[in-house]
Design an enzyme around this catalytic site. Sequence first.
Site, short mmCIF file in Angstrom:
data_model
loop_
_atom_site.label_atom_id
_atom_site.label_comp_id
_atom_site.label_asym_id
_atom_site.label_seq_id
_atom_site.Cartn_x
_atom_site.Cartn_y
_atom_site.Cartn_z
CG HIS A 60 -3.19 -6.91 9.24
ND1 HIS A 60 -3.25 -4.94 8.79
CD2 HIS A 60 -1.78 -6.77 9.36
CE1 HIS A 60 -1.81 -5.31 9.11
NE2 HIS A 60 -1.41 -5.96 9.41
CD GLU A 90 -6.88 -4.45 10.32
OE1 GLU A 90 -6.36 -4.99 10.03
OE2 GLU A 90 -7.89 -3.37 10.71
CG ASP A 134 -5.34 -5.95 4.36
OD1 ASP A 134 -5.23 -6.67 5.31
OD2 ASP A 134 -6.15 -4.98 4.34
NE ARG A 192 -3.45 -0.39 2.69
CZ ARG A 192 -3.80 -0.33 3.68
NH1 ARG A 192 -3.85 0.56 5.05
NH2 ARG A 192 -3.98 -1.73 3.79
CG HIS A 247 -0.84 -2.76 4.02
ND1 HIS A 247 -1.78 -4.10 3.49
CD2 HIS A 247 -2.00 -3.12 5.33
CE1 HIS A 247 -2.53 -4.30 4.30
NE2 HIS A 247 -2.40 -4.52 5.19
#
Length: 267
Positions: A242, A239, A157, A105, A150
């Site tokens: 994740h 999460e 994810d 990301r 990320h």
Amino acid sequence: MSKCAAALRALALPLAALLAVASSGPAQAKPEPKAPKEFVALSDVDPTILQEIRYLTPHNFTGDPVDGYRRPMCILTRPAATALHRAQRRLLRHGYTLKVYDCYRPQRAVDTFVAWAKDLDDQRMKGEFYPHVDKARLFEDGYIAERSGHSRGSTMDLTIVKLPAKPTRPYEPGEKLTPCYAPQKERFPDNSVDMGTGYDCFDTLSHTLDPRITGVQRANRLLLKHTMEELGFVNLAEEWWHYTYKPEPFPDTYFDFPVARRSLTGR
């Protein structure tokens, strides 16, 4: 000097300035940063892993495509992609496949999340992604941060899909939203096995081992968790989707090259 000559000289000065600017040519755009050679496209390592890159679409908690996502592709460091390939091989033997929602990301995307979180008037996607959370608490509660693992390239994810995989219909902006923790048949359709919540659900029910998640939903989470952990991945407890591959090749570097094939050009 006569008045006429003086006037001509005064006109010549701004004309010379304009000609100088014109001769210098157009301003050159700053080149986009490139990925280091340690980064690869996941599809080049394992083309069987499904990819549904949510932040390229408006179906995410901001309600808009996110800056930095140019192509629907997963980019990872090579060690992370190779380990994910091994996880996929194990799941395929049991009739399942992995599906990634997000991988590397860019920092500019994280910056977009931060700006969105500070805009308390934008509540468009609250009904699905954070029904019980006050947007003013997203930083304090840890849902949004100024840095993301990320951006280091070894975090992803993901979920599990039962084969044969059914297609997931596209999200239509403005459609009625259903809470991400609603029963699977009621929330936005996803070909994932039932994990108890949808992806990116800002709710404590998303905690991987939340005791309220039982039965098949818990078994699905544990199947993902055990498969990933046996191959060197570490789950973020808050999460279920994740995971980070350890050791990370770039544990302290946050990259900002766009998610695009051209970021990997030349390899």
